[in-house]
Design a protein around this motif. Structure first.
Motif, PDB file in Angstrom:
ATOM      1  N   ALA A 178      33.516  44.432  45.264  1.00 32.61           N
ATOM      2  CA  ALA A 178      34.349  43.347  44.737  1.00 32.61           C
ATOM      3  C   ALA A 178      35.406  43.907  43.779  1.00 32.61           C
ATOM      4  CB  ALA A 178      33.485  42.298  44.041  1.00 32.61           C
ATOM      5  N   LEU A 179      35.018  44.879  42.962  1.00 26.28           N
ATOM      6  CA  LEU A 179      35.974  45.494  42.037  1.00 26.28           C
ATOM      7  C   LEU A 179      37.070  46.247  42.787  1.00 26.28           C
ATOM      8  CD1 LEU A 179      36.892  46.189  39.169  1.00 26.28           C
ATOM      9  CD2 LEU A 179      35.357  48.177  39.280  1.00 26.28           C
ATOM     10  N   ILE A 180      36.676  46.979  43.828  1.00 23.65           N
ATOM     11  CA  ILE A 180      37.666  47.725  44.618  1.00 23.65           C
ATOM     12  C   ILE A 180      38.679  46.773  45.243  1.00 23.65           C
ATOM     13  CG2 ILE A 180      37.944  49.113  46.721  1.00 23.65           C
ATOM     14  CD1 ILE A 180      35.202  50.406  45.942  1.00 23.65           C
ATOM     15  N   ILE A 181      38.201  45.693  45.844  1.00 16.57           N
ATOM     16  CA  ILE A 181      39.118  44.712  46.454  1.00 16.57           C
ATOM     17  C   ILE A 181      39.955  44.047  45.375  1.00 16.57           C
ATOM     18  CG2 ILE A 181      39.237  42.557  47.766  1.00 16.57           C
ATOM     19  CD1 ILE A 181      36.640  43.510  49.196  1.00 16.57           C
ATOM     20  N   VAL A 217      50.107  36.989  35.699  1.00 13.91           N
ATOM     21  CA  VAL A 217      48.853  37.147  34.955  1.00 13.91           C
ATOM     22  C   VAL A 217      47.846  36.066  35.349  1.00 13.91           C
ATOM     23  CG1 VAL A 217      47.818  37.111  32.651  1.00 13.91           C
ATOM     24  CG2 VAL A 217      49.995  38.280  33.031  1.00 13.91           C
ATOM     25  N   LEU A 218      48.308  34.831  35.492  1.00 13.40           N
ATOM     26  CA  LEU A 218      47.411  33.738  35.854  1.00 13.40           C
ATOM     27  C   LEU A 218      46.762  33.988  37.219  1.00 13.40           C
ATOM     28  CD1 LEU A 218      46.189  31.035  35.076  1.00 13.40           C
ATOM     29  CD2 LEU A 218      48.134  29.923  36.192  1.00 13.40           C
ATOM     30  N   ALA A 219      47.560  34.427  38.189  1.00 12.70           N
ATOM     31  CA  ALA A 219      47.010  34.720  39.523  1.00 12.70           C
ATOM     32  C   ALA A 219      45.982  35.840  39.444  1.00 12.70           C
ATOM     33  CB  ALA A 219      48.130  35.095  40.488  1.00 12.70           C
ATOM     34  N   LYS A 220      46.256  36.853  38.631  1.00 17.93           N
ATOM     35  CA  LYS A 220      45.302  37.959  38.486  1.00 17.93           C
ATOM     36  C   LYS A 220      43.988  37.468  37.887  1.00 17.93           C
ATOM     37  CE  LYS A 220      48.762  41.532  38.098  1.00 17.93           C
ATOM     38  NZ  LYS A 220      49.306  42.675  37.422  1.00 17.93           N
ATOM     39  N   ILE A 221      44.063  36.588  36.903  1.00 15.80           N
ATOM     40  CA  ILE A 221      42.846  36.061  36.267  1.00 15.80           C
ATOM     41  C   ILE A 221      42.072  35.174  37.237  1.00 15.80           C
ATOM     42  CG2 ILE A 221      41.991  34.510  34.449  1.00 15.80           C
ATOM     43  CD1 ILE A 221      44.325  35.576  32.701  1.00 15.80           C
ATOM     44  N   TRP A 257      42.108  35.154  40.529  1.00 15.58           N
ATOM     45  CA  TRP A 257      41.506  35.941  41.614  1.00 15.58           C
ATOM     46  C   TRP A 257      40.355  36.788  41.106  1.00 15.58           C
ATOM     47  CZ3 TRP A 257      41.365  34.643  46.337  1.00 15.58           C
ATOM     48  CH2 TRP A 257      42.390  33.913  46.900  1.00 15.58           C
ATOM     49  N   PHE A 258      40.428  37.245  39.860  1.00 15.12           N
ATOM     50  CA  PHE A 258      39.299  37.982  39.278  1.00 15.12           C
ATOM     51  C   PHE A 258      38.054  37.089  39.252  1.00 15.12           C
ATOM     52  CE2 PHE A 258      36.603  39.083  35.682  1.00 15.12           C
ATOM     53  CZ  PHE A 258      36.355  40.425  35.939  1.00 15.12           C
ATOM     54  N   LEU A 259      38.213  35.870  38.758  1.00 12.48           N
ATOM     55  CA  LEU A 259      37.081  34.943  38.676  1.00 12.48           C
ATOM     56  C   LEU A 259      36.550  34.591  40.070  1.00 12.48           C
ATOM     57  CD1 LEU A 259      38.401  32.626  35.833  1.00 12.48           C
ATOM     58  CD2 LEU A 259      36.634  34.397  35.665  1.00 12.48           C
ATOM     59  N   SER A 284      37.431  37.023  49.010  1.00  8.90           N
ATOM     60  CA  SER A 284      38.199  38.116  49.617  1.00  8.90           C
ATOM     61  C   SER A 284      38.734  37.716  50.984  1.00  8.90           C
ATOM     62  CB  SER A 284      37.392  39.416  49.669  1.00  8.90           C
ATOM     63  OG  SER A 284      36.226  39.247  50.394  1.00  8.90           O
ATOM     64  N   CYS A 285      37.934  37.000  51.784  1.00  9.34           N
ATOM     65  CA  CYS A 285      38.426  36.514  53.080  1.00  9.34           C
ATOM     66  C   CYS A 285      39.580  35.528  52.879  1.00  9.34           C
ATOM     67  CB  CYS A 285      37.306  35.848  53.872  1.00  9.34           C
ATOM     68  SG  CYS A 285      36.102  36.979  54.555  1.00  9.34           S
ATOM     69  N   ALA A 286      39.443  34.624  51.916  1.00  8.43           N
ATOM     70  CA  ALA A 286      40.509  33.650  51.651  1.00  8.43           C
ATOM     71  C   ALA A 286      41.786  34.360  51.209  1.00  8.43           C
ATOM     72  CB  ALA A 286      40.054  32.652  50.590  1.00  8.43           C
ATOM     73  N   TYR A 287      41.652  35.371  50.330  1.00 10.88           N
ATOM     74  CA  TYR A 287      42.838  36.094  49.861  1.00 10.88           C
ATOM     75  C   TYR A 287      43.552  36.784  51.027  1.00 10.88           C
ATOM     76  CZ  TYR A 287      45.963  38.956  47.135  1.00 10.88           C
ATOM     77  OH  TYR A 287      47.101  39.528  46.618  1.00 10.88           O
ATOM     78  N   ILE A 288      42.794  37.461  51.869  1.00 12.09           N
ATOM     79  CA  ILE A 288      43.410  38.163  52.994  1.00 12.09           C
ATOM     80  C   ILE A 288      44.047  37.171  53.964  1.00 12.09           C
ATOM     81  CG2 ILE A 288      42.926  39.607  55.019  1.00 12.09           C
ATOM     82  CD1 ILE A 288      40.886  41.098  53.241  1.00 12.09           C
ATOM     83  N   LEU A 289      43.392  36.037  54.202  1.00 15.29           N
ATOM     84  CA  LEU A 289      43.998  35.021  55.085  1.00 15.29           C
ATOM     85  C   LEU A 289      45.311  34.499  54.506  1.00 15.29           C
ATOM     86  CD1 LEU A 289      40.964  32.954  56.392  1.00 15.29           C
ATOM     87  CD2 LEU A 289      42.681  34.143  57.770  1.00 15.29           C
ATOM     88  N   ILE A 290      45.328  34.248  53.204  1.00 17.22           N
ATOM     89  CA  ILE A 290      46.572  33.796  52.564  1.00 17.22           C
ATOM     90  C   ILE A 290      47.666  34.838  52.754  1.00 17.22           C
ATOM     91  CG2 ILE A 290      47.655  33.340  50.324  1.00 17.22           C
ATOM     92  CD1 ILE A 290      44.929  32.038  49.495  1.00 17.22           C
ATOM     93  N   GLN A 291      47.310  36.115  52.560  1.00 12.93           N
ATOM     94  CA  GLN A 291      48.300  37.185  52.738  1.00 12.93           C
ATOM     95  C   GLN A 291      48.783  37.263  54.179  1.00 12.93           C
ATOM     96  OE1 GLN A 291      49.388  38.502  49.851  1.00 12.93           O
ATOM     97  NE2 GLN A 291      47.861  37.025  49.160  1.00 12.93           N
TER      98      GLN A 291
END
Length: 118
Positions: free
Chosen positions: A60-63, A74-78, A80-82, A92-99
């Motif tokens: 999870a940290l690597i991704i 900064v808000l997006a980074k926070i 996505w961290f949570l 992680s699947c949702a993030y990659i699909l969005i991308q």
């Protein structure tokens, strides 16, 4: 966009959608069957459970480091961290699909992995 690139991106959209739906199903059905918080002491006593959790959070940290690189706000980074540390592979699947769905015609996997959001 070349046909191979388009086919690869469409295949990735299908694969990550299946993985996302599957992980949501697994988490919901497991939650209905078993209360994680009620069984935490037992699960925490199993060495392989602790090793699996360390393995999970390392991945999870690597991704997340990749997400940290790609996102400029900064808000997006926070957020996505949570999401990464509370939802794991669902996030992680949702993030990659969005991308993948953000890619414009002519963009490929290099843009997916390297291009930063401004």
């Amino acid at each position: 966009m070349s046909t191979n690139r388009k086919t690869m991106i469409n295949a990735l959209k299908i694969v990550f959608t299946i993985l996302l739906v599957w992980m949501i199903h697994v988490v919901i059905s497991t939650s209905l069957e078993s209360n994680l918080f009620a069984e935490w002491d037992f699960l925490g006593s199993i060495p392989w459970m602790r090793a699996t959790l360390w393995d999970f959070y390392t991945n999870a940290l690597i991704i997340y480091l990749w997400i940290f690189y790609k996102e400029s706000g900064v808000l997006a980074k926070i957020i996505w961290f949570l999401l990464m540390f509370f939802l794991g592979s669902i996030a992680s699947c949702a993030y990659i699909l969005i991308q993948l769905f953000r890619l414009k015609p002519g963009q490929g996997l290099r843009d997916l992995f390297v291009k930063k959001h401004v």
